[in-house]
Design an enzyme around this catalytic site. Sequence first.
Site, short mmCIF file in Angstrom:
data_model
loop_
_atom_site.label_atom_id
_atom_site.label_comp_id
_atom_site.label_asym_id
_atom_site.label_seq_id
_atom_site.Cartn_x
_atom_site.Cartn_y
_atom_site.Cartn_z
N TYR A 90 -50.31 53.46 73.25
CA TYR A 90 -49.20 52.67 72.69
C TYR A 90 -49.72 52.09 71.38
CZ TYR A 90 -45.37 49.20 72.91
OH TYR A 90 -44.28 48.42 72.65
N LYS A 115 -43.83 54.89 74.63
CA LYS A 115 -42.98 53.89 75.29
C LYS A 115 -42.77 54.24 76.76
CE LYS A 115 -41.74 51.03 71.88
NZ LYS A 115 -41.76 49.56 71.93
#
Length: 607
Positions: free
Chosen positions: A136, A207
């Site tokens: 991420y 995500k």
Amino acid sequence: MMWKNIAGLSKAAAAARTHGSRRCFSTAIPGPCIVHKRGADILHDPWFNKDTGFPLTERDRLGIRGLLPPRVMTCVQQCDRFIESFRSLENNTKGEPENVVALAKWRMLNRLHDRNETLYYRVLIDNIKDFAPIIYTPTVGLVCQNYSGLYRRPRGMYFSAKDKGEMMSMIYNWPAPQVDMIVITDGSRILGLGDLGVQGIGIPIGKLDMYVAAAGINPQRVLPIMLDVGTNNEKLLQNDLYLGVRQPRLEGEEYLEIIDEFMEAAFTRWPKAVVQFEDFQAKWAFGTLERYRKKFCMFNDDVQGTAGVALAGLLGTVRAQGRPISDFVNQKIVVVGAGSAGLGVTKMAVQAVARMAGISESEATKNFYLIDKDGLVTTERTKLDPGAVLFAKNPAEIREGASIVEVVKKVRPHVLLGLSGVGGIFNEEVLKAMRESDSCKPAIFAMSNPTLNAECTAADAFKHAGGNIVFASGSPFENVELENGKVGHVNQANNMYLFPGIGLGTLLSGARIVTDGMLQAASECLASYMTDEEVQKGILYPSINNIRHITAEVGAAVLRAAVTDDIAEGHGDVGPKDLSHMSKEDTVNYITRNMWFPVYSPLVHEK
């Protein structure tokens, strides 16, 4: 009201953490899983491959005995083996450039992801603090910049300008019969890196990794989507390795027709899915949000998720000053950055002030100052973005286009919040000006991602603005050792604290749409999570190690808000009446029981 109960809720949350009264996953032996592959085919399917984790009897059933080393390892042993290899990589790359090391780590995790999803997510969950920055932010930005060269095997789906008229049939090419969570981007504004075209697919993938790890969404029910409508990035268009459509971006009605077609196709096949829009340029972030939010179950993370996380932090800064939450209405806030995230944050904060004070949103803008690339936004500005009109100040108060340092010196704000995407824009002069803040504990939020785009570093903030500040950033920074021997706490004001819970709560409530009430409930839940003692130390957000517990609490708050807003239709065997009769504790337990956890299912072959 929620605002009056934050202290009490904080104590309850602390008690839950201390006594371990809730578990955010189930480790019960799962039921058997029917598969239609045998032999080497099952070893090449990351959804079902267990590597050395296949028991001998299962190897016989699936025709893979002899295709693997003879030792059978548990998932825990496999995790330990991977971590040992990962630490070896860290040792072997010491002294190498930071970007080189980051990409090497990402490649190692990605290879595991491509081979064995169950083990990948077990490793991720058990080591979330170490690995979230790799899969991420901030590493995902570097991955997107280099994605065409890094690409090895497909993940997700790609819908392009060339697929117009075909999407309703294309959507059935996805092999999973059920999809719960979709994250979609058009690649037009990837983090603070700009237009990366098709290479932006790394964002939905990252995500959704967080959705699986934090929210327990089954990885077989997530779908990353890339809408490739071209790119205006000339460097990419001239790159022979670029994997996207080599044309300028579609605009206007042509652009909207592509997105309309995708949304109709996706919800035709999966009417109960939740769609998260991610990293669209500002005009389309707001445009698509207004276009679809009352028709489809969707939300925009840049506009609404970022706003919710920021609002939770802003409420925390009031508590850090030792003042009641109701004093938020008196806080002076300077927002630097008028893109989708900056406007989203400002709008949600203004709505909170209006709600607390019982005034109109127009009146609530009094203490908010918006600065874009041309300086302070005032009513003298021509060609002003429609979303910024509400926040334009009277130039008689401060001149049009005033610089950040001018505004800070004039206003003496309680909070300086950056979502500009311009690294280092909070320079020494700006930070020193914050020493004159009217707050006893000034707050500096440098929320832009990735790390290089942060408005300032944590070290610079504490050095120039003083050791008594509250600091938050979008990307991770280490805590700062102060001259007085104390610690300057760094808060990561990252959307990961909210969007998994928003998606999970929406899904399990069966909500038809995502309402403002659901988003506000998520933000208020996060704001209440920290104890007064923690907040007094400048700690606004919890440790990422608690992300599954946080997500369960946020998801439960979102679900309850959906029930209150009368849009919850239930999920599976749990109907709307069942949801409406649940207590607060019942909703948290319901959420946690439905969070997937990576354990190997017994596999049964059927032709």
